[in-house]
Design a protein around this motif. Structure first.
Motif, PDB file in Angstrom:
ATOM      1  N   ASP A 152       1.586   2.797  -2.612  1.00  0.00           N
ATOM      2  CA  ASP A 152       1.369   3.086  -4.035  1.00  0.00           C
ATOM      3  C   ASP A 152       0.567   4.363  -4.243  1.00  0.00           C
ATOM      4  O   ASP A 152       0.717   5.032  -5.273  1.00  0.00           O
ATOM      5  N   ILE A 153      -0.316   4.712  -3.289  1.00  0.00           N
ATOM      6  CA  ILE A 153      -1.034   5.987  -3.368  1.00  0.00           C
ATOM      7  C   ILE A 153      -0.108   7.119  -2.952  1.00  0.00           C
ATOM      8  O   ILE A 153      -0.067   8.176  -3.599  1.00  0.00           O
ATOM      9  N   LYS A 154       0.658   6.908  -1.907  1.00  0.00           N
ATOM     10  CA  LYS A 154       1.588   7.938  -1.440  1.00  0.00           C
ATOM     11  C   LYS A 154       2.659   8.252  -2.479  1.00  0.00           C
ATOM     12  O   LYS A 154       3.159   9.383  -2.548  1.00  0.00           O
ATOM     13  N   ALA A 155       3.013   7.263  -3.310  1.00  0.00           N
ATOM     14  CA  ALA A 155       4.057   7.467  -4.303  1.00  0.00           C
ATOM     15  C   ALA A 155       3.713   8.566  -5.295  1.00  0.00           C
ATOM     16  O   ALA A 155       4.599   9.288  -5.772  1.00  0.00           O
ATOM     17  N   ILE A 156       2.425   8.721  -5.611  1.00  0.00           N
ATOM     18  CA  ILE A 156       2.034   9.777  -6.558  1.00  0.00           C
ATOM     19  C   ILE A 156       1.306  10.926  -5.857  1.00  0.00           C
ATOM     20  O   ILE A 156       0.876  11.870  -6.519  1.00  0.00           O
ATOM     21  N   ASN A 157       1.173  10.827  -4.541  1.00  0.00           N
ATOM     22  CA  ASN A 157       0.566  11.902  -3.747  1.00  0.00           C
ATOM     23  C   ASN A 157       1.425  12.167  -2.516  1.00  0.00           C
ATOM     24  O   ASN A 157       0.987  11.980  -1.369  1.00  0.00           O
ATOM     25  N   PRO A 158       2.671  12.606  -2.705  1.00  0.00           N
ATOM     26  CA  PRO A 158       3.602  12.723  -1.569  1.00  0.00           C
ATOM     27  C   PRO A 158       3.198  13.741  -0.519  1.00  0.00           C
ATOM     28  O   PRO A 158       3.598  13.620   0.642  1.00  0.00           O
ATOM     29  N   LYS A 159       2.417  14.747  -0.892  1.00  0.00           N
ATOM     30  CA  LYS A 159       2.034  15.779   0.073  1.00  0.00           C
ATOM     31  C   LYS A 159       0.837  15.378   0.927  1.00  0.00           C
ATOM     32  O   LYS A 159       0.573  16.000   1.957  1.00  0.00           O
ATOM     33  N   MET A 160       0.102  14.380   0.512  1.00  0.00           N
ATOM     34  CA  MET A 160      -1.095  13.967   1.256  1.00  0.00           C
ATOM     35  C   MET A 160      -0.688  13.307   2.563  1.00  0.00           C
ATOM     36  O   MET A 160       0.209  12.462   2.592  1.00  0.00           O
ATOM     37  N   THR A 161      -1.353  13.672   3.658  1.00  0.00           N
ATOM     38  CA  THR A 161      -1.033  13.123   4.977  1.00  0.00           C
ATOM     39  C   THR A 161      -2.124  12.214   5.527  1.00  0.00           C
ATOM     40  O   THR A 161      -1.996  11.720   6.653  1.00  0.00           O
ATOM     41  N   ALA A 162      -3.174  11.977   4.774  1.00  0.00           N
ATOM     42  CA  ALA A 162      -4.267  11.132   5.272  1.00  0.00           C
ATOM     43  C   ALA A 162      -3.758   9.713   5.519  1.00  0.00           C
ATOM     44  O   ALA A 162      -3.034   9.141   4.703  1.00  0.00           O
ATOM     45  N   SER A 163      -4.149   9.139   6.660  1.00  0.00           N
ATOM     46  CA  SER A 163      -3.731   7.774   7.013  1.00  0.00           C
ATOM     47  C   SER A 163      -4.926   6.910   7.406  1.00  0.00           C
ATOM     48  O   SER A 163      -4.762   5.847   7.999  1.00  0.00           O
ATOM     49  N   SER A 164      -6.112   7.368   7.069  1.00  0.00           N
ATOM     50  CA  SER A 164      -7.340   6.670   7.452  1.00  0.00           C
ATOM     51  C   SER A 164      -7.628   5.488   6.519  1.00  0.00           C
ATOM     52  O   SER A 164      -7.129   5.428   5.390  1.00  0.00           O
ATOM     53  N   PRO A 165      -8.458   4.558   6.968  1.00  0.00           N
ATOM     54  CA  PRO A 165      -8.997   3.559   6.039  1.00  0.00           C
ATOM     55  C   PRO A 165      -9.791   4.246   4.925  1.00  0.00           C
ATOM     56  O   PRO A 165     -10.304   5.350   5.101  1.00  0.00           O
ATOM     57  N   ILE A 166      -9.897   3.594   3.786  1.00  0.00           N
ATOM     58  CA  ILE A 166     -10.685   4.112   2.662  1.00  0.00           C
ATOM     59  C   ILE A 166     -12.094   3.536   2.773  1.00  0.00           C
ATOM     60  O   ILE A 166     -12.277   2.315   2.820  1.00  0.00           O
ATOM     61  N   TYR A 167     -13.089   4.403   2.808  1.00  0.00           N
ATOM     62  CA  TYR A 167     -14.485   3.976   2.882  1.00  0.00           C
ATOM     63  C   TYR A 167     -15.086   4.050   1.478  1.00  0.00           C
ATOM     64  O   TYR A 167     -15.230   5.126   0.900  1.00  0.00           O
TER      65      TYR A 167
END
Length: 484
Positions: free
Chosen positions: A87-102
């Motif tokens: 759901d985050i990638k759907a509106i941020n297709p260029k972002m490549t971060a795959s880390s946990p969210i802190y």
């Protein structure tokens, strides 16, 4: 706020005024009314709560991170735990971060937490079920930090984190801001939004009461319409008693002048310097109306202000001057000059100490090099002396060995010495004249025959070559051999 309300003191105020980024709650307002106290809300500045992150720039794809209120609610509720969630990638297709969210949140009661969680509750009740409050005992996820400074420090030290911070503080610290989706569906950052637009609309649509002595508990400026309107807008208030007759005339006059200055154009200019936004004209009008409703004590002499020279009047009593300097101000300026000079002298001293330390370290390194060279020289001399001593022993006792007169223990020592003086060793250290390979071979033969003779003493039977000419183990050092 509690000092102004004074519940622990029979609802007697312990301060001349209060202040906060949220209006007085309905319950507190009712408590004051029940104890014969009427209060006024005086709006003095506009602020914004923003979301910031610490995803490395190389993983953003050249665009800001876009999030809406419900995605944020799901992150803070623990439903979304990774930056690469679909759901985050759907509106941020260029972002490549795959880390946990802190996740970071405030641990103390704060208006930032109140505004942030109320915004989530109003817009995403299904995803955020905890409601809006200034503090929570059990956050679903995340780590707690003290104040905006603690939240900022966490973002700096922890990559892939998210935190809510007042906009001015986060921008001033150079943090990376998340673009929020506003009511009109526009993703924007607070740095590019019209922070005051929500307040203007709030006044025009009746969000604010028309009477400053009414309750402001329902005043909220969250997710209001407008293409550039920021969705989490907060108002900073000063809380005032409506009746000041119990105050001294001097205190009343100073407090009135203070609030009057804060809502003046000069005072509003300070809002930007302190990371807030100036109020729109509609709120300035409301604030002035609140101040006009104050009942001053008898004998109050209002302060006037000298913004341009008032001849023979600027230094009269009850005049606050922008132009004149009191002796206390003069002394403060002089102290600041002295402090600057002290800091400059301290900097020079620290620089000189640093240079002295560099020189000392270089001298120490040179001494260590010299000491190492000295030790090598001593070692060389010791080795040469040991070789010379062994050679002297060989010369002195060669005749005794060849004539079979050498006692067996001494023959063994000599044999060990001769074995130690291998032919290859003198290639490094010049051998003595008598230590040539031919002589060594002859000495070994004579000494070995002596060492294995049946007539040797019993104390020497610990070494039996069994017909072999292999000598005993080498001595620990030539010097010890020579001294024996």
């Amino acid at each position: 706020m509690l000092e102004f309300v004074g519940p622990a003191y029979g609802y007697t105020a312990q301060a001349d005024f209060g202040a906060g980024d949220i209006p007085m709650s309905a319950s507190r307002f009712a408590e004051l009314s029940a104890n014969n106290r009427k209060m006024l809300h005086v709006p003095v500045a506009i602020g914004a709560i923003a979301l910031f992150h610490s995803i490395p720039e190389s993983e953003l794809g050249g665009d800001p991170i876009d999030l809406d209120s419900c995605l944020i609610a799901r992150i803070y509720a623990g439903d979304i735990t990774r930056w690469d969630h679909p759901d985050i990638k759907a509106i941020n297709p260029k972002m490549t971060a795959s880390s946990p969210i802190y996740v970071a949140h405030r641990v103390d009661g704060s208006s930032s937490t109140s505004g942030f969680t109320t915004y989530l509750s109003q817009n995403c009740q299904t995803q955020w079920t905890l409601g809006g409050a200034s503090s929570f005992n059990n956050w679903p996820v995340g780590v707690g930090r003290e104040g905006s400074g603690g939240m900022s420090d966490y973002l700096v030290s922890r990559p892939y984190a998210i935190a809510y911070i007042d906009s001015g503080h986060g921008i001033d610290n150079g943090l990376s801001e998340i673009a929020l989706r506003n009511f009109d569906g526009v993703y924007l950052k607070s740095s590019g939004a019209d922070i005051g637009a929500a307040a203007t609309r709030g006044v025009s649509t009746g969000v604010f009461p028309t009477e400053p002595d009414a309750t402001f508990a329902n005043v909220e400026l969250f997710n209001l319409p407008g293409p550039t309107t920021w969705p989490i807008t907060m108002v900073t208030y000063i809380y005032l008693e409506k009746d000041w007759t119990a105050k001294s005339p001097q205190t009343a006059a100073l407090l009135y002048a203070f609030v009057q200055f804060i809502i003046s154009p000069e005072g509003q200019a300070l809002a930007r310097e302190n990371l807030f936004v100036e109020m729109p004209a509609a709120l300035i009008t409301l604030a002035n109306k609140a101040l006009s409703m104050v009942t001053l004590p008898e004998g109050t002499i209002p302060f006037t202000r000298e913004s341009s020279t008032l001849s023979q009047a600027g230094q009269q009593a009850y005049v606050i001057s922008d132009k004149r300097t009191s002796f206390a101000d003069y002394e403060r300026k002089e102290l600041l000059k002295e402090l600057a000079q002290t800091k400059a002298s301290q900097a020079l001293l620290l620089d000189a100490l640093a240079q002295e330390n560099d020189l000392f370290q270089q001298t120490l390194a040179d001494l260590e090099d010299e000491h190492e060279a000295y030790e090598r020289a001593v070692q060389y001399v010791d080795e040469q002396s040991s070789i010379a001593a062994v050679c002297a022993l060989a010369r002195a006792e060669r005749r005794s060995v060849t004539r079979a007169r050498l006692p067996k223990p001494q023959a063994l020592r000599l044999l060990s010495a001769l074995q130690w003086m291998q032919p290859g060793f003198p290639a490094i250290h010049p051998p003595c004249p008598d230590c040539n390979p031919l002589a060594l071979s002859r000495w070994r033969s004579v000494a070995s025959s002596w060492a294995s003779s049946p007539s040797s003493s019993p104390s020497s039977r610990s070494w039996s070559p069994s017909g072999s000419a292999t000598p005993p183990p080498l001595p620990p050092s030539p010097r010890a051999l020579a001294s024996s």
